[in-house]
Design an enzyme around this catalytic site. Structure first.
Site, PDB file in Angstrom:
ATOM      1  N   ARG A  81      -5.473   5.572  11.797  1.00  0.00           N
ATOM      2  CA  ARG A  81      -4.256   5.286  11.054  1.00  0.00           C
ATOM      3  C   ARG A  81      -2.970   5.777  11.751  1.00  0.00           C
ATOM      4  NH1 ARG A  81      -3.059   7.091   6.567  1.00  0.00           N
ATOM      5  NH2 ARG A  81      -1.969   5.226   5.832  1.00  0.00           N
ATOM      6  N   SER A 102       0.835  -1.198   0.000  1.00  0.00           N
ATOM      7  CA  SER A 102       0.000   0.000   0.000  1.00  0.00           C
ATOM      8  C   SER A 102       0.870   1.247   0.000  1.00  0.00           C
ATOM      9  CB  SER A 102      -0.902   0.007   1.236  1.00  0.00           C
ATOM     10  OG  SER A 102      -1.778  -1.089   1.235  1.00  0.00           O
ATOM     11  N   TYR A 111      -0.550   2.764  12.275  1.00  0.00           N
ATOM     12  CA  TYR A 111       0.547   2.682  11.306  1.00  0.00           C
ATOM     13  C   TYR A 111       1.596   3.779  11.439  1.00  0.00           C
ATOM     14  CZ  TYR A 111      -3.261   0.086   9.054  1.00  0.00           C
ATOM     15  OH  TYR A 111      -4.311  -0.762   8.795  1.00  0.00           O
ATOM     16  N   CYS A 170      -8.834   8.662  25.892  1.00  0.00           N
ATOM     17  CA  CYS A 170      -7.977   8.424  27.055  1.00  0.00           C
ATOM     18  C   CYS A 170      -6.821   7.507  26.681  1.00  0.00           C
ATOM     19  CB  CYS A 170      -8.815   7.820  28.183  1.00  0.00           C
ATOM     20  SG  CYS A 170      -7.991   7.845  29.768  1.00  0.00           S
ATOM     21  N   TYR A 195      -9.694   4.922   4.440  1.00  0.00           N
ATOM     22  CA  TYR A 195      -9.385   4.151   5.644  1.00  0.00           C
ATOM     23  C   TYR A 195      -9.586   4.900   6.951  1.00  0.00           C
ATOM     24  CZ  TYR A 195      -7.479   1.057   2.150  1.00  0.00           C
ATOM     25  OH  TYR A 195      -7.340   0.262   1.049  1.00  0.00           O
ATOM     26  N   GLY A 211      -2.725  -0.341  -4.438  1.00  0.00           N
ATOM     27  CA  GLY A 211      -1.666   0.171  -3.578  1.00  0.00           C
ATOM     28  C   GLY A 211      -1.035   1.459  -4.064  1.00  0.00           C
ATOM     29  N   GLU A 248      -6.863  -2.694  -8.781  1.00  0.00           N
ATOM     30  CA  GLU A 248      -7.835  -2.470  -7.712  1.00  0.00           C
ATOM     31  C   GLU A 248      -7.456  -1.278  -6.816  1.00  0.00           C
ATOM     32  OE1 GLU A 248      -8.981  -7.221  -7.248  1.00  0.00           O
ATOM     33  OE2 GLU A 248      -7.733  -6.230  -5.731  1.00  0.00           O
ATOM     34  N   PRO A 249      -7.496  -0.056  -7.326  1.00  0.00           N
ATOM     35  CA  PRO A 249      -7.177   1.108  -6.492  1.00  0.00           C
ATOM     36  C   PRO A 249      -8.355   1.502  -5.606  1.00  0.00           C
ATOM     37  CG  PRO A 249      -7.807   1.813  -8.678  1.00  0.00           C
ATOM     38  CD  PRO A 249      -7.803   0.316  -8.710  1.00  0.00           C
TER      39      PRO A 249
END
Length: 474
Positions: A355, A234, A359, A386, A416, A270, A312-313
């Site tokens: 994210r 990705s 990540y 928290c 995402y 990706g 497949e974007p």
């Protein structure tokens, strides 16, 4: 003004902390005469007053233009070398019924990977024949439903799925098109890739085991083998990873042609986008041309026919079209070894954008409700959860007079963020709106406290009624 030493190396001190960096924001994003951020002709304050914050905002024109650009680029470049290309929109990036309709109207197929995503696509009126179904652990019920409705393609991910899909297809009296997901041993991220000989991941099978699985697929009258499928990673910049993967895949493709037809090759998605001013993603037109040249050269060297290509974007279409609006609640200056950092806390966080926590993803932020001549300061935009790791934007510069009540906008949140949204600390997931031609319309309503409590079987009618008076609490 000097760069703050706490800033990461890639972050430049902006000449104007109000400026919207090119390539990060939706195509229609501008500043009005009064300095407000406007997207699709609708100002940030209008959006916040009507729908509240946090708020996911999707620039419909931008998303659809990107879908058209990508489809046209791949169709054109593969027609140039003598074959066809089919583009699937990867629904996992962001799928609502309206977004599914946009993609289909603009000539794309839809890629789904769960029964829930399938239900959304069907509710949008998408023809099952133009859908592809992914997943490493599709349930028997999902497989049965997909074959029953006539889904276009199922991606086989494991030996067990060969028998499961074959049995379901036979039960419904159809011949089901299938692809086989394989691991090429190429792992790509941004501008780097690693090629290995071994795989250790949950998706797909090895290249070495593929011929055995293809033989098993071909042994069933209820299955039709279309070709191989591979996804190498990705947020990829450049085509080098795709080149190496295509070379490995086409070597196997050529071997499989010796024992039967292999009409297609799916190279996955990706394709990267810009999240910060330091990112330089490869233009889609350039990427499509490069991948087409790679496929043409590899097929010529092996003296095999060009297969039909599929990609497949998801992120590359919907990511840059999305912006999230927040309201600033508190600001807090801290001193780190004699260097200042300003914490700007907003009314959302890891419940609407997981994210950064998952990540380490970087994002960019700007004040949306006004402009100011204040000197830029290094900020960290924090959420209200928290968790010390609840960070929305790890590092960026904002005008130093950012204050509670300001609206701020985080760019490139179309992919995402809503898909990964959650109810941590019992925050409702925000609404989604589309903006175009000066108007905003609701795509998905936000969750209320009553929505969250409705699933709790311990709630009495009296306590449920009391909660209705606190709908706006976040």
């Amino acid at each position: 003004m000097a760069i703050n030493p706490l800033a990461p190396d890639w972050l430049s001190l902006p000449a104007d902390a109000n400026a919207l960096a090119a390539g990060l924001w939706p195509a229609t994003a501008t500043r009005t005469a009064s300095g407000e951020l406007s997207i699709g002709g609708v100002t940030a304050s209008e959006l916040a007053n009507t729908f509240g914050t946090p708020l996911y905002v999707i620039d419909e024109a931008d998303a659809r233009a990107r879908a058209n650009t990508l489809r046209t680029a791949f169709e054109t470049e593969f027609a140039r070398i003598g074959t066809t290309a089919k583009v699937y929109y990867a629904g996992k990036a962001f799928l609502t019924t309206e977004i599914a309709r946009w993609m289909v109207a603009d000539g794309l197929n839809i890629d789904i990977c769960s029964g829930g995503e399938l239900a959304v696509a069907l509710a949008a009126g998408v023809d099952p024949a133009i859908m592809g179904f992914h997943g490493n652990n599709k349930s028997l019920a999902e497989i049965d439903e997909a074959t029953r409705i006539g889904i276009g393609t199922i991606v086989i991910d494991s030996p067990a799925e060969v028998e499961r899909v074959a049995a379901a297809a036979a039960r419904h009296g159809i011949v089901q098109n299938v692809r086989l997901r394989v691991n090429s041993g190429v792992h790509a991220h941004t501008h780097e890739f690693l090629a290995t000989a071994h795989e250790d991941q949950k998706f797909g099978i090895t290249l070495e085991n593929a011929p055995t699985l293809v033989a098993a697929i071909r042994s069933h009258d209820s299955l039709r083998f279309l070709g191989l499928h591979c996804h190498i990673g990705s947020q990829i910049f450049g085509a080098d990873g795709f080149a190496e993967s295509a070379s490995r895949l086409l070597a196997l493709h050529a071997e499989l042609l010796l024992t039967g037809p292999v009409p297609e090759l799916n190279l996955g998605g990706g394709f990267g986008i810009a999240y910060t001013s330091a990112d330089s993603p490869t233009p889609i037109t350039e990427l499509a041309a490069r991948i087409a040249d790679i496929v043409a050269a590899e097929c010529a060297s092996r003296e095999i026919p060009l297969p039909a290509i599929a990609v497949e974007p998801g992120r590359a279409i919907i990511g840059p079209a999305g912006v999230t609006l927040y309201e600033v609640g508190t600001t807090k200056p801290v001193d780190v070894g004699g260097h200042p950092r300003l914490y700007v806390s907003v009314d959302g966080g890891m419940s609407d954008n997981a994210r950064p926590a998952l990540y380490g993803a970087d994002y960019s932020v700007r004040i949306a409700s006004r402009v100011t001549e204040a000197e830029p300061v290094l900020v960290r935009v924090a959420g209200k959860h928290c968790e010390s790791g609840d960070i929305v934007v790890d590092a960026d510069y904002l005008p130093g007079d950012v204050t509670p009540g300001d609206l701020v906008a985080v760019a490139a949140t179309g992919a995402y963020c809503w898909s990964l949204s959650n109810n941590y600390n019992y925050l409702g997931r925000p609404p989604v709106v589309a903006v175009t031609d000066g108007a905003a319309r609701l795509l998905v309503r936000g969750e209320t406290i009553s929505d969250l409590l409705a699933r709790d079987t311990g709630i009495t009618p009296a306590s449920a009624s009391a909660s209705e008076t606190k709908e706006s609490v976040r």
